[in-house]
Design an enzyme around this catalytic site. Structure first.
Site, short mmCIF file in Angstrom:
data_model
loop_
_atom_site.label_atom_id
_atom_site.label_comp_id
_atom_site.label_asym_id
_atom_site.label_seq_id
_atom_site.Cartn_x
_atom_site.Cartn_y
_atom_site.Cartn_z
N GLY A 81 -9.42 -7.49 5.11
CA GLY A 81 -9.43 -6.68 6.34
C GLY A 81 -9.97 -5.27 6.09
N ARG A 145 -13.11 -13.03 3.88
CA ARG A 145 -11.84 -13.44 3.24
C ARG A 145 -11.99 -14.67 2.35
NH1 ARG A 145 -7.61 -10.54 4.83
NH2 ARG A 145 -7.53 -9.63 6.92
N ASP A 176 -4.63 -10.39 -2.58
CA ASP A 176 -5.35 -11.65 -2.75
C ASP A 176 -6.74 -11.42 -3.36
OD1 ASP A 176 -3.34 -13.30 -1.77
OD2 ASP A 176 -4.00 -13.08 0.31
N LYS A 202 -7.29 -1.80 -2.05
CA LYS A 202 -7.50 -1.57 -0.61
C LYS A 202 -6.50 -2.34 0.22
CE LYS A 202 -8.55 -4.47 1.77
NZ LYS A 202 -8.85 -5.68 2.55
N ASP A 205 -2.12 -2.28 4.77
CA ASP A 205 -0.73 -2.76 4.76
C ASP A 205 0.15 -1.99 3.78
OD1 ASP A 205 -1.87 -4.59 6.41
OD2 ASP A 205 -1.63 -6.31 5.09
P1 FBP Z 1 -5.85 -7.16 4.10
O1 FBP Z 1 -4.59 -7.65 3.46
O2 FBP Z 1 -7.00 -8.01 3.81
O3 FBP Z 1 -6.11 -5.72 3.82
O4 FBP Z 1 -5.67 -7.28 5.68
C1 FBP Z 1 -4.93 -6.42 6.42
C2 FBP Z 1 -4.74 -6.88 7.84
O5 FBP Z 1 -5.16 -5.85 8.71
C3 FBP Z 1 -3.29 -7.26 8.14
O6 FBP Z 1 -2.50 -6.15 8.43
C4 FBP Z 1 -3.46 -8.19 9.31
O7 FBP Z 1 -2.37 -9.07 9.45
C5 FBP Z 1 -4.72 -8.92 8.97
O8 FBP Z 1 -5.48 -8.05 8.16
C6 FBP Z 1 -5.52 -9.33 10.17
O9 FBP Z 1 -6.56 -10.13 9.75
P2 FBP Z 1 -7.90 -10.36 10.54
O10 FBP Z 1 -8.75 -9.14 10.35
O11 FBP Z 1 -8.49 -11.53 9.86
O12 FBP Z 1 -7.54 -10.58 11.97
#
Ligand code: FBP
Length: 552
Positions: A81, A145, A176, A202, A205
């Site tokens: 994200g 991802r 991850d 990064k 969260d």
């Molecule tokens: P990361 O762990 O990859 O930094 O993602 C953070 C995040 O913003 C979470 O807080 C949220 O649940 C998720 O990504 C949302 O994912 P997407 O962008 O695939 O909707």
């Protein structure tokens, strides 16, 4: 491309670096600590990471060094994200490489890890990077991802890196993605390749942290953006005095974002998922906590308020956790069969034969919209997409029902008009705060230092973050040091351990010692917008969580 006045001004902003990274390169030496272990499961991890396990922590200090001026070729990946500051990490790597040798080269892999697997990249030039300095977003090269897991994916990653003649790959990501980095580093070494792999911490969260990683980048800007919005809503609620606002906040499993926003804005009710799990609270108990505040405030004529809900809450309520785990296993084991079951009614019927009785009762008692959301696709790492589950609406609806019961019993006479919000994507691409702009640039520069020093399987780290930037301490930590074994997709896998909110930590204690009075009275705080230009006490402050964590 037309640009805003702020963007123009931010292009000119010069991110601050730790003093130890600001010296001429021949005056930055490496200081190594002793051999390291892992957070748990040492024997398993030592056996899996035979080439990269146990390396020492490294720190950059003042001293002589003739080895940093090599001509280097590196590739960088943005993974997962979006988080404010990603562009500055790339700028830090780029500037470091060019400072080392003007002929060094940086490629940006397009669309996340799949860019490396499929050999899609762009050459980063002065002109190109200058358009992204100190800006939010990951649009410079995009993100993705994809989990690097099959033998073919590992092999084609190495093939791409060899084709481009790379010395190193930098993966900018969360737990991850840095697990991917650790696995790739080990794979490359195992194949006899000298191509290095470096990670960067990064995630908005805030759950990629430990003794060495004080915070992940993007958290600072995201929480300040959400806190501004929550403060604005609190002020609206206090002006109109007619709505209860239910606000779900992003953050996946951990409640760091929600906790920091609560510390900054002092809402009436706020849940911390980790506490809900520790106290084994049921869904109904969660609802009752909100209703208790509503009833008490109504007694004072205050028919308005603000409730903060972490997006991961649903997974931490024990009965919901069991249900979600059962669904994860059932859906993973029967994916093909489930895809043939088209309507929701049929899906419920099909699941009725597979779920345990308790989980099936809970599943069928949920509002259909929420039940459907629990069945949506998992992400490539097997996580439920909590950002798509409307927990705030579930709680709001259940509170409505409960308060109606109270009304019938004569124990509540107030009004309960509601509004729901979800603050997530609003905060992930904001212009990075000065903190994140400086921190990210430093992380990038430190990643370059790790590359130039010939290290692999390390994550770039910057510490002492509550001090002014020139006193920050830069270095690297072996990725394996942050790993343990966890149950994923039916088997034990090596993963970087997620840092959840610690209930005996200072941020939570500060919150829990004051929340009772927030529930009854109106003690809102309005933090206002992030300031980019002005005095350091307004513009350069770290989060309250970081400050409280440092008060150990
Ligand atoms: P990361 O762990 O990859 O930094 O993602 C953070 C995040 O913003 C979470 O807080 C949220 O649940 C998720 O990504 C949302 O994912 P997407 O962008 O695939 O909707």
């Amino acid at each position: 491309m037309e640009i805003s006045a702020l963007q123009k001004a931010r292009y000119a902003y010069k991110p601050k670096l730790p003093a130890d990274l600001s010296r001429p390169l021949d005056q930055i030496a490496l200081e190594f600590g002793g051999a390291t272990g892992a957070v748990a499961d040492q024997d398993d991890l030592r056996a899996l990471f035979t080439h990269s396990y146990g390396k020492p922590v490294v720190k950059f200090v003042s001293g002589k060094n003739d080895g940093l001026r090599k001509l280097l070729k590196a590739g960088v990946i943005l993974s997962g994200g979006q988080a404010p500051g990603g562009h500055n990490v790339i700028a830090g790597i780029y500037d470091g490489l060019k400072k080392g040798n003007k002929d060094s080269v940086l490629y940006g892999f397009l669309g996340g890890p799949s860019g490396l697997i499929e050999n899609r990249s762009v050459l980063i030039t002065d002109e190109f990077i200058d358009r992204y300095r100190n800006t939010g977003g990951f649009d410079i090269i995009g993100s993705g991802r994809t989990k690097v897991e099959t033998p073919e994916q590992f092999a084609s990653s190495l093939e791409t890196a060899k084709k481009l003649g790379l010395d190193a790959v930098v993966i900018i990501g969360g737990d991850d993605s840095n697990t991917n980095a650790a696995l790739l580093a080990e794979y490359f070494l195992n194949q006899g390749s000298s191509i290095q792999v470096i990670g960067c911490p990064k995630t908005i969260d805030g759950d990629l942290k430990n003794e060495y990683i004080e915070t992940s980048f993007g958290f600072d800007t995201a929480v300040k953006t959400y806190s501004e919005l929550i403060g604005n809503i609190e002020r609206d609620a206090n002006s109109a005095k007619k709505y209860w606002h239910f606000i779900k906040l992003m953050g996946r499993s951990a409640s760091h974002i929600t906790l920091e926003c609560a510390l900054q804005t002092q809402p009436n009710v706020c849940f911390i998922s980790e506490e809900v799990a520790a106290k084994k609270m049921s869904l109904m108990e969660v609802v009752d906590i909100i209703c208790s505040s509503v009833v008490k405030r109504a007694g004072k004529g205050l028919n308005f308020g603000v409730v903060l809900v972490p997006e991961g809450l649903i997974e931490f309520i024990p009965e919901m956790k069991v249900l979600i785990e059962e669904l994860n296993d059932i859906l993973a084991a029967n994916a093909a069969e489930f895809s043939q079951v088209s309507s929701f009614i049929e899906q419920m019927y099909w699941l009725g034969f597979k779920l345990t009785k308790a989980s099936n009762n809970l599943f069928t008692s949920l509002p259909p919209e929420i039940a459907k959301q629990l069945l949506m696709d998992r992400d490539p790492h097997g996580n439920v997409q909590v950002s798509r589950i409307e927990t705030e609406k579930l709680l709001m609806g259940m509170c409505e029902q409960r308060l109606n019961e109270f009304k019938k019993q004569g124990s509540y006479k107030g009004k309960f008009a509601t509004q729901c919000h979800f603050f997530g994507y609003e905060g992930r691409c904001a212009f990075p705060s000065n903190f994140d702009a400086d921190y990210c640039y430093s992380l990038g520069f430190s990643a370059f230092m790790l590359i130039a020093s010939g290290l692999s399987g390390y994550i770039s780290n910057i510490r002492n973050l509550v001090a002014p930037a020139d006193q920050w301490i830069a270095g690297g930590v072996p990725l394996t040091m942050m790993m343990n074994m966890e149950h994923r997709h039916g088997s034990k896998k090596p993963v970087i351990k997620k840092a959840l909110v610690e209930l005996d930590g200072n941020p939570f204690k500060s919150f829990s010692s004051r929340r009772e009075s927030w529930a009854e009275e109106t003690k809102f705080v309005f933090p206002g917008a992030i300031q980019y230009f002005g005095p350091p006490e307004v513009c350069d402050q770290p989060t309250l969580s970081l400050k409280l964590e440092h008060q150990r």
